[in-house]
Design an enzyme around this catalytic site. Sequence first.
Site, PDB file in Angstrom:
ATOM      1  N   GLU A 104       5.667 -10.461  15.266  1.00 38.14           N
ATOM      2  CA  GLU A 104       5.196 -11.090  16.496  1.00 38.14           C
ATOM      3  C   GLU A 104       5.497 -12.593  16.446  1.00 38.14           C
ATOM      4  O   GLU A 104       5.965 -13.182  17.406  1.00 38.14           O
ATOM      5  CB  GLU A 104       3.697 -10.833  16.666  1.00 38.14           C
ATOM      6  CG  GLU A 104       3.195 -11.243  18.027  1.00 38.14           C
ATOM      7  CD  GLU A 104       1.721 -10.923  18.201  1.00 38.14           C
ATOM      8  OE1 GLU A 104       1.116 -10.362  17.269  1.00 38.14           O
ATOM      9  OE2 GLU A 104       1.184 -11.257  19.278  1.00 38.14           O
ATOM     10  N   ARG A 140       0.830  -1.221   0.000  1.00 33.92           N
ATOM     11  CA  ARG A 140       0.000   0.000   0.000  1.00 33.92           C
ATOM     12  C   ARG A 140       0.853   1.255   0.000  1.00 33.92           C
ATOM     13  O   ARG A 140       0.410   2.312  -0.479  1.00 33.92           O
ATOM     14  CB  ARG A 140      -0.983  -0.032   1.169  1.00 33.92           C
ATOM     15  CG  ARG A 140      -2.091  -1.075   0.979  1.00 33.92           C
ATOM     16  CD  ARG A 140      -3.050  -1.095   2.141  1.00 33.92           C
ATOM     17  NE  ARG A 140      -2.441  -1.469   3.395  1.00 33.92           N
ATOM     18  CZ  ARG A 140      -2.199  -2.733   3.767  1.00 33.92           C
ATOM     19  NH1 ARG A 140      -2.529  -3.734   2.984  1.00 33.92           N
ATOM     20  NH2 ARG A 140      -1.634  -2.993   4.921  1.00 33.92           N
TER      21      ARG A 140
HETATM   22  P1  AMP Z   1       4.679  -2.379  11.571  1.00 34.40           P
HETATM   23  O1  AMP Z   1       5.950  -2.939  10.983  1.00 34.40           O
HETATM   24  O2  AMP Z   1       4.193  -3.149  12.752  1.00 34.40           O
HETATM   25  O3  AMP Z   1       4.798  -0.889  11.840  1.00 34.40           O
HETATM   26  O4  AMP Z   1       3.542  -2.597  10.499  1.00 34.40           O
HETATM   27  C1  AMP Z   1       3.469  -1.741   9.425  1.00 34.40           C
HETATM   28  C2  AMP Z   1       3.036  -2.450   8.180  1.00 34.40           C
HETATM   29  O5  AMP Z   1       1.959  -3.366   8.406  1.00 34.40           O
HETATM   30  C3  AMP Z   1       2.534  -1.436   7.193  1.00 34.40           C
HETATM   31  O6  AMP Z   1       3.095  -1.743   5.923  1.00 34.40           O
HETATM   32  C4  AMP Z   1       1.031  -1.560   7.215  1.00 34.40           C
HETATM   33  O7  AMP Z   1       0.530  -1.557   5.903  1.00 34.40           O
HETATM   34  C5  AMP Z   1       0.743  -2.880   7.897  1.00 34.40           C
HETATM   35  N1  AMP Z   1      -0.165  -2.759   9.037  1.00 34.40           N
HETATM   36  C6  AMP Z   1       0.133  -2.970  10.341  1.00 34.40           C
HETATM   37  N2  AMP Z   1      -0.924  -2.842  11.121  1.00 34.40           N
HETATM   38  C7  AMP Z   1      -1.955  -2.513  10.314  1.00 34.40           C
HETATM   39  C8  AMP Z   1      -3.357  -2.224  10.536  1.00 34.40           C
HETATM   40  N3  AMP Z   1      -3.904  -2.257  11.750  1.00 34.40           N
HETATM   41  N4  AMP Z   1      -4.098  -1.904   9.450  1.00 34.40           N
HETATM   42  C9  AMP Z   1      -3.549  -1.872   8.216  1.00 34.40           C
HETATM   43  N5  AMP Z   1      -2.260  -2.138   7.954  1.00 34.40           N
HETATM   44  C10 AMP Z   1      -1.465  -2.460   8.982  1.00 34.40           C
END
Ligand code: AMP
Length: 182
Positions: free
Chosen positions: A107, A70
Amino acid sequence: MSVPMPGAGPAAVGDLLPRFIRDVPDYPQPGVVFKDITPLLADGAAFAAAVAALADGQGKIDKVAGIEARGFILAAPVACHLGVGFVPVRKVGKLPGPTHAETYQLEYGTATVEVHTDAFAPGERVLLIDDVLATGGTAAATAALIRRCGAEVTTLAVLIELGFLGGRANLSGLPVRSLLAV
Ligand code: AMP
């Protein structure tokens, strides 16, 4: 529907965004509330306003990098808006040329992101874009990749920051611009 025109400031877009972000409970797994941006993408004026707000006030930028998948949808129009090039940061095994890779902790298990080794010239200033900042693991690994190419990450710009997950703390002081914090 009345929306701010493209170029509206980040604060105005922050007010607008909740109307175009759909919360999907328990997707892709129980306990997660997925932030679905497809309603935003489907509305021309709202999408343009979000792109303009992500690009706003960034100073001198040489490249915009987007995180698969995205992040691509947002980063490419931001790059066009700023008149600079776009660089895709991809999941492992998708780029055809020589790459740098960074593996980070999820996780359960790990994930790996890659970028072409020649994607950035040394010293280039890079604006990094994704849709959601959650734990910050993806953005931190991507910023490390960009730095390995000799470039500088100036800012991480996202539509939505899930503040309760504390992602900023994992970004070693990288400035974060989020249009909407929840
Ligand atoms: P993080 O590495 O945990 O910061 O996760 C970020 C990535 O996961 C991004 O590329 C987001 O598109 C996706 N992501 C994580 N949590 C969500 C959520 N609640 N809704 C949509 N996309 C998420």
